[in-house]
Design an enzyme around this catalytic site. Structure first.
Site, PDB file in Angstrom:
ATOM      1  N   ASN A  19     -13.835 -84.409  -1.580  1.00 37.58           N
ATOM      2  CA  ASN A  19     -12.915 -84.053  -0.491  1.00 37.58           C
ATOM      3  C   ASN A  19     -13.601 -83.010   0.388  1.00 37.58           C
ATOM      4  OD1 ASN A  19     -12.321 -81.343  -1.586  1.00 37.58           O
ATOM      5  ND2 ASN A  19     -11.343 -82.507  -3.216  1.00 37.58           N
ATOM      6  N   VAL A  45     -12.865 -89.775  -9.576  1.00 39.83           N
ATOM      7  CA  VAL A  45     -14.327 -89.794  -9.760  1.00 39.83           C
ATOM      8  C   VAL A  45     -14.895 -88.374  -9.657  1.00 39.83           C
ATOM      9  CG1 VAL A  45     -16.512 -90.610  -8.795  1.00 39.83           C
ATOM     10  CG2 VAL A  45     -14.530 -92.067  -8.713  1.00 39.83           C
ATOM     11  N   ASP A  46     -14.393 -87.628  -8.715  1.00 42.07           N
ATOM     12  CA  ASP A  46     -14.871 -86.261  -8.471  1.00 42.07           C
ATOM     13  C   ASP A  46     -14.733 -85.413  -9.744  1.00 42.07           C
ATOM     14  OD1 ASP A  46     -15.822 -84.172  -6.946  1.00 42.07           O
ATOM     15  OD2 ASP A  46     -13.963 -83.850  -5.819  1.00 42.07           O
ATOM     16  N   GLY A  95      -8.613 -94.749  -4.520  1.00 44.26           N
ATOM     17  CA  GLY A  95      -7.786 -94.189  -5.584  1.00 44.26           C
ATOM     18  C   GLY A  95      -6.735 -93.263  -5.006  1.00 44.26           C
ATOM     19  N   ILE A  96      -6.930 -91.973  -5.240  1.00 47.39           N
ATOM     20  CA  ILE A  96      -5.978 -90.954  -4.805  1.00 47.39           C
ATOM     21  C   ILE A  96      -5.739 -91.028  -3.290  1.00 47.39           C
ATOM     22  CG2 ILE A  96      -5.696 -88.434  -4.583  1.00 47.39           C
ATOM     23  CD1 ILE A  96      -7.257 -88.315  -7.369  1.00 47.39           C
ATOM     24  N   TYR A  97      -6.766 -91.390  -2.513  1.00 47.03           N
ATOM     25  CA  TYR A  97      -6.625 -91.424  -1.052  1.00 47.03           C
ATOM     26  C   TYR A  97      -5.943 -92.686  -0.524  1.00 47.03           C
ATOM     27  CZ  TYR A  97      -9.172 -87.050  -0.159  1.00 47.03           C
ATOM     28  OH  TYR A  97      -9.554 -85.739  -0.079  1.00 47.03           O
TER      29      TYR A  97
END
Ligand code: AR6
Length: 167
Positions: A24, A33-34, A120-122
């Site tokens: 991000n 993943v981060d 994913g989250i985004y």
């Protein structure tokens, strides 16, 4: 000419020159993943992020750090657009793949593993996220011989496989 390949698995276990991280703008770690990359790679990655990116990174851009304890040599961090938050300019998503390949070329990396950025989250719609990955990795001139797409689950693997077979 870059060959786009596909595996199902965990990106932190890939034996490639560079692993691409879906980060991000703050570049200080996160979930998905981060989180997995920072956990598996150890605190050296965050220290490197702080030193190299004191002001973070813009959406659509890429930058590298060392890979700490990962089998890879480098992590190439990219910032995908947050579809859920209203960032819906597709060129920001394709830019992530293009910039990651440019950074890989600068580093001399010839193999790179990619997650499905923003998928994913985004919240980017999955078929379009896959299409952006495959078409951009195929069409961007680069010295990277293998761009390996790493699908985390079987449904994503099947989705990417269908897209790779389509053209
Ligand atoms: N290996 C491969 N793929 C994975 C792994 C893994 N270990 N873990 C998740 N995926 P996401 P984004 C898949 O959410 O949408 C973070 O908090 C996942 O199933 O990691 O770009 C960042 O700090 C999905 O298909 O990235 C940002 O704030 C894909 O990787 C934000 O999330 C991407 O999911 C970025 O969101």
């Amino acid at each position: 000419m870059t060959r786009v390949t596909l595996v199902r698995g965990d990106i932190t276990r890939q034996h490639v020159d560079a692993v691409v991280n879906a980060a991000n703008r703050a570049m200080r770690g996160g979930g998905g993943v981060d989180g997995a990359i920072h956990r598996a790679g150890g605190p050296g990655i965050l220290a490197d992020c702080i030193a190299r990116f004191p002001h973070g990174l813009a959406t659509g851009d890429a930058g590298w750090t060392t890979a700490g304890d990962l089998p890879a040599r480098w992590v190439i961090h990219v910032v995908g657009p947050n579809h859920t938050a209203g960032e819906r300019d597709r060129s920001l998503l394709t830019s992530c793949y293009r910039r990651a390949l440019e950074v890989a070329d600068d580093l001399g990396a010839t193999t790179a593993a990619f997650p499905l950025i923003s998928a994913g989250i985004y919240g980017w719609p999955l078929d379009d996220a896959v299409d952006a990955a495959v078409s951009t990795l195929r069409d961007t001139p680069s010295q990277v011989a293998e761009a390996r797409i790493v699908a985390f689950d079987q449904a994503m693997y099947d989705r990417v496989e269908r897209r790779l077979a389509a053209s």
